[in-house]
Scaffold this motif. Structure first.
Motif, short mmCIF file in Angstrom:
data_model
loop_
_atom_site.label_atom_id
_atom_site.label_comp_id
_atom_site.label_asym_id
_atom_site.label_seq_id
_atom_site.Cartn_x
_atom_site.Cartn_y
_atom_site.Cartn_z
N CYS A 25 0.88 -1.16 0.16
CA CYS A 25 -0.12 0.11 -0.05
C CYS A 25 0.97 1.21 0.15
CB CYS A 25 -1.16 -0.03 1.23
SG CYS A 25 -0.16 0.13 2.74
N GLY A 42 -11.73 -3.23 -2.91
CA GLY A 42 -10.93 -3.45 -4.21
C GLY A 42 -10.67 -4.85 -4.56
N GLU A 43 -10.20 -5.07 -5.99
CA GLU A 43 -10.05 -6.72 -6.15
C GLU A 43 -8.79 -7.11 -5.29
OE1 GLU A 43 -8.63 -7.06 -10.15
OE2 GLU A 43 -7.72 -4.88 -10.33
N SER A 46 -5.26 -5.52 -4.27
CA SER A 46 -5.46 -4.05 -4.34
C SER A 46 -4.72 -3.46 -3.26
CB SER A 46 -6.81 -3.74 -4.47
OG SER A 46 -7.51 -4.11 -3.15
N LYS A 48 -5.78 -3.80 0.02
CA LYS A 48 -6.77 -3.55 1.26
C LYS A 48 -6.44 -4.41 2.52
CE LYS A 48 -10.34 -6.32 -0.64
NZ LYS A 48 -9.64 -7.23 -1.58
N HIS A 213 -14.52 -7.29 -0.55
CA HIS A 213 -14.36 -7.28 -2.16
C HIS A 213 -15.77 -7.01 -2.53
CE1 HIS A 213 -15.33 -11.46 -1.58
NE2 HIS A 213 -15.81 -11.58 -2.81
N MET A 228 -9.38 0.86 -3.34
CA MET A 228 -7.96 0.74 -3.46
C MET A 228 -7.78 -0.04 -4.83
SD MET A 228 -6.32 -0.01 0.15
CE MET A 228 -4.60 0.42 -0.45
N LYS A 229 -6.56 0.27 -5.51
CA LYS A 229 -6.27 -0.28 -6.52
C LYS A 229 -4.68 -0.02 -6.72
CE LYS A 229 -6.70 -0.19 -11.87
NZ LYS A 229 -5.06 -0.04 -12.16
N ASP A 230 -3.85 -1.36 -6.92
CA ASP A 230 -2.52 -1.34 -7.04
C ASP A 230 -1.80 -0.58 -5.72
OD1 ASP A 230 -2.68 -2.66 -9.38
OD2 ASP A 230 -2.54 -0.97 -10.43
N TYR A 250 -12.29 2.77 -12.59
CA TYR A 250 -11.95 1.64 -12.20
C TYR A 250 -13.25 1.31 -11.05
CZ TYR A 250 -9.97 -1.91 -9.01
OH TYR A 250 -9.58 -2.96 -7.85
N THR A 251 -13.51 2.36 -10.36
CA THR A 251 -14.81 2.04 -9.37
C THR A 251 -16.05 1.85 -10.21
OG1 THR A 251 -13.96 3.81 -7.83
CG2 THR A 251 -15.94 3.13 -7.29
N VAL A 261 -14.01 -9.42 -9.27
CA VAL A 261 -13.40 -9.36 -8.06
C VAL A 261 -13.55 -10.58 -7.09
CG1 VAL A 261 -13.66 -6.74 -8.04
CG2 VAL A 261 -15.56 -8.18 -6.84
#
Length: 261
Positions: A25, A42-43, A46, A48, A213, A228-230, A250-251, A261
């Motif tokens: 993160c 997030g997927e 991500s 989280k 998720h 969250m992403k990446d 993305y959202t 996800v």
């Protein structure tokens, strides 16, 4: 102190975690307020769960600070505390609900003992009082009194999760962390558990951070949401606003269920 921090329960500032050169993160900051439920979505991959583990002191961040308002009203820097102080916080003022309830329960002692252990951690020693309180909490999470001496390994997945919730909430914590609390449960069991959790959080005025998720879980339980992403937080805001009018592509994909996800 920044005025916006004055009423915070938890202050997360610039938290990053790297696994070697790979980011888990990156530079996450937010405040959590008493009685507020924040969902982190997030997927898979991500960041989280990494973030949740850093916030809850289960994982040391590479950078950043996490501060918690202690019961005396002063903020404590969680990573400047001793290990013993952090453990006491986890046993008393915080709860942590694992995705797999076996990770949050002692599977070879009775349901009553699982709840009673937390009471003993805050100084309760009278056996009769502990058992009476455990009985009340089992009833509160819809486990019948005649199961108090049964071991969790004799329980269904949904019952184990409800027992884990009782174990966490019996000491009256102010903050609960939940990691995919409905993961692995049948849909009908999930719905019953979510109704229970929502009721308890509202009744007790708990603050909670929920990693999931499942956007339906986020919508039902949370006031505010972070996407969250990446490793980055790419969107955040009031849950209904983010889910009904997502701004980031993305959202939008998450909400439209195009992204797996």
């Amino acid at each position: 102190m920044n005025p916006e921090h004055q009423n915070s329960l938890l202050k997360v500032s610039g938290v990053s975690k790297f696994y070697g050169t790979r980011p888990g993160c990156l530079d996450v900051s937010f405040d959590l307020y008493p009685g507020e439920v924040l969902a982190i979505v997030g997927e898979s991959g991500s960041g989280k769960t990494t973030l949740l583990n850093c916030i809850s002191t289960r994982l040391m961040p590479t950078a950043g600070t996490v501060e918690y308002r202690m019961r005396n009203g002063r903020f404590g820097d969680l990573y400047r505390m001793s290990e013993a102080e952090r453990r006491m916080l986890m046993r008393t003022d915080w709860g942590f609900v694992h995705q797999n309830p076996a990770d949050g329960l002692r599977m070879t002692v009775s349901a009553g003992a699982n709840v009673g252990e937390r009471l003993m951690a805050v100084g309760n020693r009278h056996y009769g009082d502990i058992r009476q309180t455990a009985t009340k909490w089992l009833d509160r999470v819809e486990i019948s009194e005649d199961r108090i001496d049964d071991q969790p390994r004799a329980f269904s997945g949904g019952m184990r999760q409800r027992l884990q919730i009782a174990r966490n909430l019996v000491t009256g914590p102010r903050l609960v962390f939940m990691d995919e609390p409905t993961g692995g449960l049948d849909v009908s069991v999930q719905a019953r558990l979510l109704d229970l959790v929502r009721g308890l959080v509202n009744d007790l005025g708990l603050a909670a951070i929920v990693v999931t998720h499942d956007l339906a879980v986020a919508r039902l339980l949370s006031h505010r949401i972070m996407v969250m992403k990446d490793g980055h937080v790419i969107e955040q805001g009031l849950t209904d606003r983010v889910l009904d009018d997502p701004r980031e592509p993305y959202t939008q994909l998450l909400v439209s269920s195009i992204l797996q996800v």
